[in-house]
Design a protein around this motif. Structure first.
Motif, PDB file in Angstrom:
ATOM      1  N   PHE A   1       0.831  -1.201   0.000  1.00 54.59           N
ATOM      2  CA  PHE A   1       0.000   0.000   0.000  1.00 54.59           C
ATOM      3  C   PHE A   1       0.870   1.257   0.000  1.00 54.59           C
ATOM      4  CE2 PHE A   1      -2.652  -3.303   1.853  1.00 54.59           C
ATOM      5  CZ  PHE A   1      -3.866  -3.100   1.213  1.00 54.59           C
ATOM      6  N   ASN A   2       0.268   2.338  -0.440  1.00 52.19           N
ATOM      7  CA  ASN A   2       0.988   3.617  -0.475  1.00 52.19           C
ATOM      8  C   ASN A   2       0.972   4.260   0.916  1.00 52.19           C
ATOM      9  OD1 ASN A   2       2.320   5.887  -1.345  1.00 52.19           O
ATOM     10  ND2 ASN A   2       0.528   6.840  -2.262  1.00 52.19           N
ATOM     11  N   THR A   3       1.543   3.541   1.865  1.00 44.30           N
ATOM     12  CA  THR A   3       1.667   4.026   3.237  1.00 44.30           C
ATOM     13  C   THR A   3       3.103   3.769   3.686  1.00 44.30           C
ATOM     14  OG1 THR A   3       0.868   1.896   4.065  1.00 44.30           O
ATOM     15  CG2 THR A   3      -0.779   3.614   3.780  1.00 44.30           C
ATOM     16  N   SER A   4       3.325   3.825   4.974  1.00 42.35           N
ATOM     17  CA  SER A   4       4.687   3.638   5.488  1.00 42.35           C
ATOM     18  C   SER A   4       5.082   2.170   5.469  1.00 42.35           C
ATOM     19  CB  SER A   4       4.783   4.174   6.918  1.00 42.35           C
ATOM     20  OG  SER A   4       4.023   3.364   7.792  1.00 42.35           O
ATOM     21  N   VAL A   5       6.393   1.942   5.590  1.00 40.27           N
ATOM     22  CA  VAL A   5       6.911   0.580   5.682  1.00 40.27           C
ATOM     23  C   VAL A   5       6.256  -0.139   6.854  1.00 40.27           C
ATOM     24  CG1 VAL A   5       8.976  -0.804   6.147  1.00 40.27           C
ATOM     25  CG2 VAL A   5       9.115   1.156   4.609  1.00 40.27           C
ATOM     26  N   LYS A   6       6.169   0.545   7.974  1.00 38.22           N
ATOM     27  CA  LYS A   6       5.594  -0.069   9.178  1.00 38.22           C
ATOM     28  C   LYS A   6       4.141  -0.472   8.953  1.00 38.22           C
ATOM     29  CE  LYS A   6       4.471   0.876  14.031  1.00 38.22           C
ATOM     30  NZ  LYS A   6       4.525   1.869  15.128  1.00 38.22           N
ATOM     31  N   ASP A   7       3.353   0.413   8.347  1.00 36.51           N
ATOM     32  CA  ASP A   7       1.941   0.108   8.111  1.00 36.51           C
ATOM     33  C   ASP A   7       1.784  -1.104   7.204  1.00 36.51           C
ATOM     34  OD1 ASP A   7       1.102   2.157   9.708  1.00 36.51           O
ATOM     35  OD2 ASP A   7       0.809   3.589   8.081  1.00 36.51           O
ATOM     36  N   ASN A   8       2.678  -1.245   6.235  1.00 41.70           N
ATOM     37  CA  ASN A   8       2.622  -2.409   5.348  1.00 41.70           C
ATOM     38  C   ASN A   8       3.009  -3.688   6.081  1.00 41.70           C
ATOM     39  OD1 ASN A   8       2.065  -1.990   2.275  1.00 41.70           O
ATOM     40  ND2 ASN A   8       3.153  -0.138   2.928  1.00 41.70           N
TER      41      ASN A   8
ATOM     42  N   ALA B   1      10.994  -9.234  12.725  1.00 42.11           N
ATOM     43  CA  ALA B   1      10.516  -9.866  11.490  1.00 42.11           C
ATOM     44  C   ALA B   1      11.281  -9.330  10.289  1.00 42.11           C
ATOM     45  CB  ALA B   1       9.017  -9.606  11.330  1.00 42.11           C
ATOM     46  N   ALA B   2      11.548  -8.021  10.280  1.00 40.48           N
ATOM     47  CA  ALA B   2      12.296  -7.428   9.170  1.00 40.48           C
ATOM     48  C   ALA B   2      13.715  -7.983   9.112  1.00 40.48           C
ATOM     49  CB  ALA B   2      12.311  -5.910   9.312  1.00 40.48           C
ATOM     50  N   ARG B   3      14.327  -8.186  10.267  1.00 46.44           N
ATOM     51  CA  ARG B   3      15.696  -8.746  10.288  1.00 46.44           C
ATOM     52  C   ARG B   3      15.688 -10.170   9.745  1.00 46.44           C
ATOM     53  NH1 ARG B   3      15.984  -5.837  15.344  1.00 46.44           N
ATOM     54  NH2 ARG B   3      17.512  -4.139  15.168  1.00 46.44           N
ATOM     55  N   ARG B   4      14.709 -10.951  10.124  1.00 50.71           N
ATOM     56  CA  ARG B   4      14.649 -12.337   9.660  1.00 50.71           C
ATOM     57  C   ARG B   4      14.408 -12.417   8.152  1.00 50.71           C
ATOM     58  NH1 ARG B   4      10.513 -15.442  13.516  1.00 50.71           N
ATOM     59  NH2 ARG B   4      11.080 -17.172  12.128  1.00 50.71           N
ATOM     60  N   ALA B   5      13.795 -11.377   7.600  1.00 53.27           N
ATOM     61  CA  ALA B   5      13.573 -11.325   6.154  1.00 53.27           C
ATOM     62  C   ALA B   5      14.671 -10.544   5.440  1.00 53.27           C
ATOM     63  CB  ALA B   5      12.219 -10.687   5.863  1.00 53.27           C
ATOM     64  N   PHE B   6      15.747 -10.183   6.173  1.00 54.72           N
ATOM     65  CA  PHE B   6      16.864  -9.407   5.625  1.00 54.72           C
ATOM     66  C   PHE B   6      16.377  -8.083   5.007  1.00 54.72           C
ATOM     67  CE2 PHE B   6      18.337 -13.726   5.867  1.00 54.72           C
ATOM     68  CZ  PHE B   6      19.647 -13.611   6.324  1.00 54.72           C
ATOM     69  N   ALA B   7      15.402  -7.464   5.679  1.00 60.05           N
ATOM     70  CA  ALA B   7      14.852  -6.188   5.213  1.00 60.05           C
ATOM     71  C   ALA B   7      15.233  -5.032   6.112  1.00 60.05           C
ATOM     72  CB  ALA B   7      13.321  -6.283   5.131  1.00 60.05           C
ATOM     73  N   HIS B   8      15.679  -5.306   7.330  1.00 61.86           N
ATOM     74  CA  HIS B   8      15.932  -4.247   8.308  1.00 61.86           C
ATOM     75  C   HIS B   8      16.996  -3.262   7.819  1.00 61.86           C
ATOM     76  CE1 HIS B   8      16.297  -2.233  12.166  1.00 61.86           C
ATOM     77  NE2 HIS B   8      17.613  -2.427  12.112  1.00 61.86           N
TER      78      HIS B   8
ATOM     79  N   LEU C   1       9.775  -7.314   2.057  1.00 63.74           N
ATOM     80  CA  LEU C   1       8.745  -6.759   2.941  1.00 63.74           C
ATOM     81  C   LEU C   1       7.547  -7.704   3.030  1.00 63.74           C
ATOM     82  CD1 LEU C   1       8.557  -2.907   2.190  1.00 63.74           C
ATOM     83  CD2 LEU C   1       9.732  -4.094   4.047  1.00 63.74           C
ATOM     84  N   SER C   2       7.195  -8.293   1.907  1.00 62.49           N
ATOM     85  CA  SER C   2       6.091  -9.243   1.900  1.00 62.49           C
ATOM     86  C   SER C   2       6.402 -10.456   2.779  1.00 62.49           C
ATOM     87  CB  SER C   2       5.813  -9.689   0.460  1.00 62.49           C
ATOM     88  OG  SER C   2       4.754 -10.609   0.423  1.00 62.49           O
ATOM     89  N   ILE C   3       7.646 -10.920   2.706  1.00 66.33           N
ATOM     90  CA  ILE C   3       8.052 -12.063   3.530  1.00 66.33           C
ATOM     91  C   ILE C   3       8.079 -11.678   5.001  1.00 66.33           C
ATOM     92  CG2 ILE C   3       9.986 -13.610   4.040  1.00 66.33           C
ATOM     93  CD1 ILE C   3      10.601 -13.494   0.989  1.00 66.33           C
ATOM     94  N   ALA C   4       8.572 -10.465   5.303  1.00 69.12           N
ATOM     95  CA  ALA C   4       8.593  -9.988   6.692  1.00 69.12           C
ATOM     96  C   ALA C   4       7.177  -9.888   7.246  1.00 69.12           C
ATOM     97  CB  ALA C   4       9.286  -8.630   6.767  1.00 69.12           C
ATOM     98  N   ARG C   5       6.220  -9.483   6.404  1.00 66.26           N
ATOM     99  CA  ARG C   5       4.820  -9.396   6.834  1.00 66.26           C
ATOM    100  C   ARG C   5       4.296 -10.777   7.212  1.00 66.26           C
ATOM    101  NH1 ARG C   5       1.458  -5.884   2.863  1.00 66.26           N
ATOM    102  NH2 ARG C   5       1.829  -7.593   1.418  1.00 66.26           N
ATOM    103  N   ALA C   6       4.659 -11.786   6.410  1.00 65.94           N
ATOM    104  CA  ALA C   6       4.227 -13.160   6.715  1.00 65.94           C
ATOM    105  C   ALA C   6       4.897 -13.673   7.984  1.00 65.94           C
ATOM    106  CB  ALA C   6       4.563 -14.077   5.536  1.00 65.94           C
TER     107      ALA C   6
END
Length: 597
Positions: free
Chosen positions: A445-452, A468-475, A504-509
């Motif tokens: 979505f066109n919102t913040s990283v956190k909101d997504n 979660a972001a670290r585990r997805a190598f997104a942090h 980001l999608s993986i971190a969300r999951a």
């Protein structure tokens, strides 16, 4: 009248505001007629020093009032008259302000409720509905159609009651003064009714056509903006511009035809009205010469008829407006009547936490009957903790198969069982909360990283989000962004690379941590190095979970407990990699093609 009732039913939820508004409209119309009635004493007594003569037999209280006015000294009445005139005008304007404010509130609340109802209805539809309908068409119904209805309420219904009350009171006043002359007003109205009916009927058809063309325009806008990259790459800007111009021209032609008929109403009524007034002029003027009525009554009657032209003209325009709005109202009700193909049962049950297995039992499926069967007699059991991979050529039905598990679609035969319970008997919340999906087509979505990241898990704490972001190598890449986790990432994540979107999608999951995880080409957008890191993260995430992975890269599924090979909607092979290499020709072929053997 049924057309007006359709609009009125829409505002029935606002009855606490609507009925007081109608009451104030009646008062405003009453004081408008009272203002007009003051012409009689002004002409007959103040300036001509004569008495008011009315041919009709009036009720006793009115006859007594006229006798009292006739007995007042003209000079005294000269000073009193402006006070009554100002008082009548002041009250009329106060109640006009009141009814206009209330009707604006009714209109905006009605439009708000319709938009809410339409959006909620759209959200209730199954995925197959969106494969049949264009996005732009749905947007048009929630925006353009609602604006048409809004205009009908604020202008149409407000004017309908206000002008109807005014017309009725003017006719009543005319009857009170000279009933035989007033009766001719109905002839005038009947003459106008037929052409107005024809115009209204034509307008309804034109309005529906215009609304459909606006849906086409919205659809074109959505497609061209969403596909701007392809348009630029193919140098098709002139083609898209011409296509949009064609749609816009079609809309213009329909709107101008409708407008031509709307503006025809005003001169039509005025011409007929003028001819009617001229006839009355000669008839009533002769009665003044004969002394049957006073000059003030003559002036009042003529001005009353002239004043009647305005509300009749307005009612004609309202008639046209309501006909146009009814096309939008029909589309609104058509959408509300549409039922989703996948619905919860009233007696739905809450599924307990996943414990044993998911089973697809004799499952067949098609999107539309004419398009043919997509899945044929699928029998598959997925045990808790199992890593199951699904492979096969493009269009084999792999994604369709996994979409049946969270019940995005219902099979045309067979059943999907969740620990022995048919998913059709379960609530959506208890089923889908246990299934996480990371798809090839990552949506942000066109919102913040956190909101997504917290979408679907809004109570997540900052520590959980970052973990979660670290585990997805997104942090790391999130931290480098201007506002970190509060950075707005643009429409569909336009400011991110394909690999960053996927992470980001993986971190969300990971954050949702469901017991069943569906990976639909989850690493397809990543470069080799990122894929290696993500695969490690997924391996960590998959520990203790049931994983269903769709993959074209066979290298990513070799470690699966079992691999399901799908072709033309049927399972043609199932087993671990080594077994399929011995028993499944299609799997052997796919393996040979990918590894150039």
């Amino acid at each position: 009248m049924n057309d007006y009732l359709k609009v009125i039913r829409l505002i029935s939820r606002q009855s606490r505001l609507f009925f007081p508004a109608v009451g104030l409209m009646l008062m405003a119309s009453l004081f408008e007629v009272i203002q007009l009635g003051l012409i009689i004493p002004m002409v007959d007594i103040i300036f001509t020093h004569k008495t008011i003569v009315i041919p009709n037999q009036l009720p006793a209280f009115l006859a007594d009032l006229i006798n009292r006015v006739n007995g007042v000294d003209p000079r005294v009445l000269f000073w009193i008259f402006p006070v009554f005139l100002f008082g009548a005008m002041l009250i009329k304007n106060m109640v006009t302000f009141g009814h206009e404010y209330l009707m604006q509130a009714v209109t905006q609340r009605t439009a708000r409720d319709i938009r809410n109802d339409l959006f909620a209805k759209v959200q209730s539809f199954s995925l197959d509905y969106f494969s049949r309908k264009r996005t732009g068409e749905l947007i048009s119904r929630i925006t353009h159609d609602v604006n048409v209805i809004e205009n009908a309420v604020i202008v149409g219904i407000a004017d309908f009651f206000k002008q109807l009350f005014t017309a009725i009171l003017l006719i009543a006043a005319a009857f009170a003064v000279f009933s035989s002359a007033a009766a001719t007003i109905f002839v005038f109205i009947l003459i106008l009714a037929y052409p107005l009916k024809l115009i209204g009927k034509k307008l309804r058809g034109l309005a529906r056509g215009a609304q459909e063309r606006m849906a086409d325009i919205n659809a074109s806008l959505v497609e061209s903006i969403s596909g701007i990259r392809l348009i630029k790459a193919c140098l098709t800007e002139p083609y898209e511009i011409q296509r949009f111009k064609s749609l816009n021209s079609d809309y213009y032609r329909l709107k101008i035809k409708a407008f031509k008929r709307v503006i025809l109403i005003s001169p039509l009524i005025e011409i007929f009205g003028l001819l009617f007034v001229i006839g009355l002029y000669f008839w009533l003027g002769q009665r003044v010469f004969d002394g049957a009525i006073s000059f003030g009554v003559f002036i009042f009657f003529v001005i009353t008829i002239i004043s009647l032209v305005k509300p009749v003209k307005k009612l004609g325009q309202v008639h046209a407006l309501v006909h146009q709005a009814n096309a939008a109202i029909d589309r609104f009700h058509e959408l509300l009547r549409t039922q989703p193909t996948v619905r919860e049962k009233e007696s739905k049950i809450e599924l307990p936490k996943f414990r044993h297995q998911v089973e697809l039992k004799n499952v067949s499926f098609h999107y539309q009957e004419e398009s043919g069967v997509v899945l044929k007699d699928i029998n598959l059991t997925i045990s808790k903790g199992e890593f199951l991979a699904i492979v096969g050529p493009t269009g084999a039905g792999k994604t369709t198969l996994v979409n049946l598990i969270p019940r995005f679609y219902d099979p045309i035969q067979g059943a999907v069982l969740f620990d022995g319970t048919d998913v059709k008997d379960a609530s959506f919340a208890s089923l889908r909360s246990q299934v996480g999906i990371v798809s090839q087509d990552t949506f942000l979505f066109n919102t913040s990283v956190k909101d997504n990241l917290i979408y679907g898990y809004f109570d997540a704490k900052d520590e959980e989000i970052k973990a979660a972001a670290r585990r997805a190598f997104a942090h790391d890449f999130i931290s480098r962004m201007p506002q970190g986790y509060d950075t707005v990432i643009g429409d569909r994540g336009a400011r991110l690379s394909g690999g960053e979107k996927q992470r980001l999608s993986i971190a969300r999951a990971i954050l949702r941590n469901p017991p069943i995880l569906i990976l639909d080409e989850a690493t397809s957008q990543l470069d080799a190095e990122s894929e290696r890191f993500i695969q490690e993260a997924l391996n960590d995430l998959m520990a203790g979970k049931t994983v269903i992975a769709i993959a074209h890269r066979l290298s990513t599924v070799r470690k699966a407990d079992r691999i399901v090979v799908v072709e033309a909607g049927a399972i043609i092979g199932i087993g671990p990699h080594e077994q399929l290499m011995q028993t499944c020709p299609l799997y052997q072929k796919l393996h040979a093609l990918q590894f150039h053997l």
